[in-house]
Design an enzyme around this catalytic site. Structure first.
Site, mmCIF file in Angstrom:
data_model
loop_
_atom_site.group_PDB
_atom_site.id
_atom_site.type_symbol
_atom_site.label_atom_id
_atom_site.label_comp_id
_atom_site.label_asym_id
_atom_site.label_seq_id
_atom_site.Cartn_x
_atom_site.Cartn_y
_atom_site.Cartn_z
ATOM 1 N N TRP A 373 -2.328 -95.830 40.301
ATOM 2 C CA TRP A 373 -2.467 -95.381 38.910
ATOM 3 C C TRP A 373 -2.986 -96.504 38.013
ATOM 4 O O TRP A 373 -3.764 -96.263 37.093
ATOM 5 C CB TRP A 373 -1.111 -94.879 38.412
ATOM 6 C CG TRP A 373 -1.085 -94.385 37.008
ATOM 7 C CD1 TRP A 373 -1.542 -93.186 36.538
ATOM 8 C CD2 TRP A 373 -0.561 -95.071 35.864
ATOM 9 N NE1 TRP A 373 -1.330 -93.077 35.184
ATOM 10 C CE2 TRP A 373 -0.723 -94.230 34.747
ATOM 11 C CE3 TRP A 373 0.048 -96.319 35.683
ATOM 12 C CZ2 TRP A 373 -0.312 -94.588 33.471
ATOM 13 C CZ3 TRP A 373 0.458 -96.672 34.404
ATOM 14 C CH2 TRP A 373 0.281 -95.815 33.320
ATOM 15 N N HIS A 374 -2.582 -97.737 38.282
ATOM 16 C CA HIS A 374 -3.040 -98.863 37.468
ATOM 17 C C HIS A 374 -4.490 -99.232 37.742
ATOM 18 O O HIS A 374 -5.190 -99.710 36.846
ATOM 19 C CB HIS A 374 -2.148 -100.087 37.711
ATOM 20 C CG HIS A 374 -0.853 -100.045 36.977
ATOM 21 N ND1 HIS A 374 0.278 -99.464 37.489
ATOM 22 C CD2 HIS A 374 -0.511 -100.507 35.740
ATOM 23 C CE1 HIS A 374 1.266 -99.570 36.613
ATOM 24 N NE2 HIS A 374 0.814 -100.199 35.551
ATOM 25 N N GLY A 375 -4.948 -99.067 38.963
ATOM 26 C CA GLY A 375 -6.322 -99.437 39.285
ATOM 27 C C GLY A 375 -6.421 -100.146 40.616
ATOM 28 O O GLY A 375 -5.506 -100.075 41.438
#
Length: 594
Positions: A373-375
């Protein structure tokens, strides 16, 4: 983009040495306050007008302010895809299909931002991250709405969507402008109760005279003061960030002058870089929370303790809880609270079969989801792994060391020793006022608290560096310059936990603490002993905690309740003032939102 709208931001940015996009983002947060006040003044009987106003403001932000035509298209694709999946896909796999679609679509934005590599520019990835939380939850809520109540938890029943909402209501939920770019995220049922004003119904049996004050015929309580306080706090954090960021920047850690300092000074500078970076998030999240409070959606009912309206429904960060944290659970549990709640309720608990306890699979699924989700920067994954290791050590330290710094439980037959100061009542006095009590080991407990705080803050100063520096090369350079002190400490602690030394400490704790009082003691009817719990896999038992997600919510609450009961019993025996049980449990849970 509106003509000439960039000019004032470019001018001010040149004066401050900041990015014009970052200034526009802060401007949008501040502009949301008067617009939220205007939203609240739309008649309660006209929810359609409220939805249209919300969507219109968000489109103005995306197009008129930032010229993000592709961003609007991206959000529409995610929202339309999730709505279509919820409408046409039947069966238990519907939420997972939506999850894969939304996360996959978001990964395109993450990769695009990573390849462009312009951290100060505003793109759609932040808004899309917030939207992914909202839409994955939406699909799960639709799924829950098709199940009987007997198959749902209380949390799921409260948020289940029994009928697919209209496109206008759905659009208002998707484009809620006070939280468009930076959150906080919330569930659809919270939004629909807000837009219909049923959120502001008084609980049954509540005296109408104690209802929060409203203006004219509106049902939404007045929220100007708490919103203004959040705005002031947010601006103070932003101002502090702007003043300190030039002196504490990543270049400082990576530059040649850094190595001229001694080790402890370098660790201090690393800590300050993390603190200054957090100030930006403290400011942004405080500003957006304040706008949500002013709009009314931050309302959480009437606080039973004060009798006043509570406005912390969407609180996303507790700065003092982080900066004063004495263990990794406190540190991470007070950070990005709404994301932690999303991970807990819509991943960690959802991958666990009904009737079973969450375990290793649930922990790893949550870990991977959070990182993805963060990358895709390596720094995110390095930080999460370090956080997981620190959490394991923190939990073991609490079990193996903390009891030794607490007063040993007294036998029920043992009377507490009292010391009466001159002029105080005698022991035979009929007054109910408790005598002064000498609590043993107070100084050692204070020492434990101070050392725990210092180690927690130093360890996380090291751990958050990958999150700030992002790349593998920069992170390894920064870590090497402080001799990998946290990694060395982690290795030493894990070596100890796998050595005979652990058994020695366990015996000391057992001797110090009576069996009947010992946390985790196998009581009649219990299935888990201290030894059993210590032998459970570290990732299976603690990995979820690094995300602010309890690895076993029921067990965690039960352990907290038992700990509070022991504390109350100790205070009774020592003649000390006994606080309220519910309040103590709530404090230890960190006032976590459902």
């Amino acid at each position: 983009m509106l003509p000439y709208i960039d000019s004032p931001f470019i001018y001010v940015a040149d004066k401050l040495g900041a990015s014009s996009d970052e200034l526009k983002l802060i401007f949008s947060f501040l502009l949301s306050y008067p617009l939220a006040a205007a939203l609240k003044r739309i008649p309660d009987s006209k929810p359609a007008q409220k939805n249209l106003f919300i969507v219109g403001i968000s489109i103005f932000y995306l197009i008129g302010l930032f010229d993000l035509w592709y961003g609007l298209r991206t959000l529409l694709i995610s929202a339309g895809g999730a709505y279509g999946i919820a409408m046409f896909v039947e069966g238990p796999y519907m939420p997972w299909i939506a999850f894969v679609f939304l996360m996959g679509h978001m990964s395109i934005s993450h990769l695009d931002r990573q390849f462009i590599d312009l951290p100060s520019s505003v793109d759609v990835s932040g808004a899309q991250m917030v939207l992914v939380m909202k839409l994955t939850a939406f699909c799960w809520n639709i799924h829950d709405g098709k199940l009987p109540d007997s198959d749902l938890t209380d949390f799921q029943k409260e948020r289940a969507i029994r009928q697919l909402p209209s496109l206008l209501d759905y659009a208002g939920y998707v484009f809620f402008f006070p939280s468009l770019f930076a959150g906080p995220a919330f569930d659809y049922e919270e939004y629909t109760r807000y837009i219909s004003t049923s959120m502001f119904n008084l609980p049954p049996g509540t005296d109408p005279s104690k209802a929060p004050a409203t203006r004219k015929k509106r049902r939404i309580p007045r929220s100007g003061k708490p919103a203004a306080l959040k705005a002031a706090m947010g601006l103070a954090w932003i101002f502090a960030f702007l003043k300190l960021s030039a002196g504490y920047a990543p270049e400082m850690i990576l530059g040649p002058d850094y190595m001229k300092y001694g080790l402890f000074r370098r660790i201090w500078l690393m800590y300050m870089l993390g603190l200054v970076t957090r100030m930006k998030y403290y400011g942004v999240w405080s500003l957006t929370e304040g706008a949500c409070i002013l709009s009314g959606i931050g309302y959480k009912g009437i606080d039973p303790a004060t009798g006043r309206a509570s406005w912390d429904r969407l609180q996303n960060v507790k700065p003092l809880g982080i900066e004063l944290a004495q263990n990794s659970h406190e540190y991470l549990g007070n950070w990005n609270i709404n994301t932690n709640a999303w991970l807990r309720n819509y991943m960690y608990l959802r991958v666990t079969p009904k009737g079973k306890k969450p375990g290793f699979y649930a922990t790893m699924a949550t870990f991977i989801t959070s990182a993805f989700w963060h990358g895709f920067y390596p720094g995110y994954y390095m930080a999460f792994i370090m956080g997981a290791l620190l959490q394991t050590i923190s939990k073991n330290a609490r079990r193996l060391l903390r009891p030794l710094f607490l007063p040993p439980p007294q036998s029920p037959l043992e009377k507490p020793t009292t010391t009466l100061s001159p002029g105080k009542l005698s022991p035979t006095s009929s007054s109910k006022q408790p005598p002064n009590v000498e609590t043993p080991r107070t100084n050692t407990k204070l020492f434990y608290d101070i050392v725990s705080w210092f180690l927690t803050q130093a360890s996380f100063a090291f751990t958050v560096m990958p999150f700030i520096l992002l790349t593998l090369h920069k992170t390894m350079t920064a870590w090497a310059r402080v001799y990998f002190f946290a990694l060395v400490g982690v290795a030493v602690c894990f070596a100890f936990l796998n050595s005979p030394g652990k058994a020695v400490l366990q015996k000391r704790v057992a001797k110090h603490t009576s069996a009947a009082e010992r946390p985790g003691f196998k009581r009649e009817g219990s299935t888990t002993s201290v030894k059993d719990r210590d032998q459970e896999g570290s990732m299976g038992r603690t990995g979820g905690m690094t995300l602010g997600v309890p690895d076993d919510p029921e067990r965690e609450v039960q352990e907290i309740v038992e700990e509070v009961k022991r504390e109350i019993e100790r205070r009774k025996k020592m003649g000390e003032t006994v606080p309220d049980l519910g309040k103590m449990v709530e404090e230890r849970l960190g006032n976590k939102r459902d």
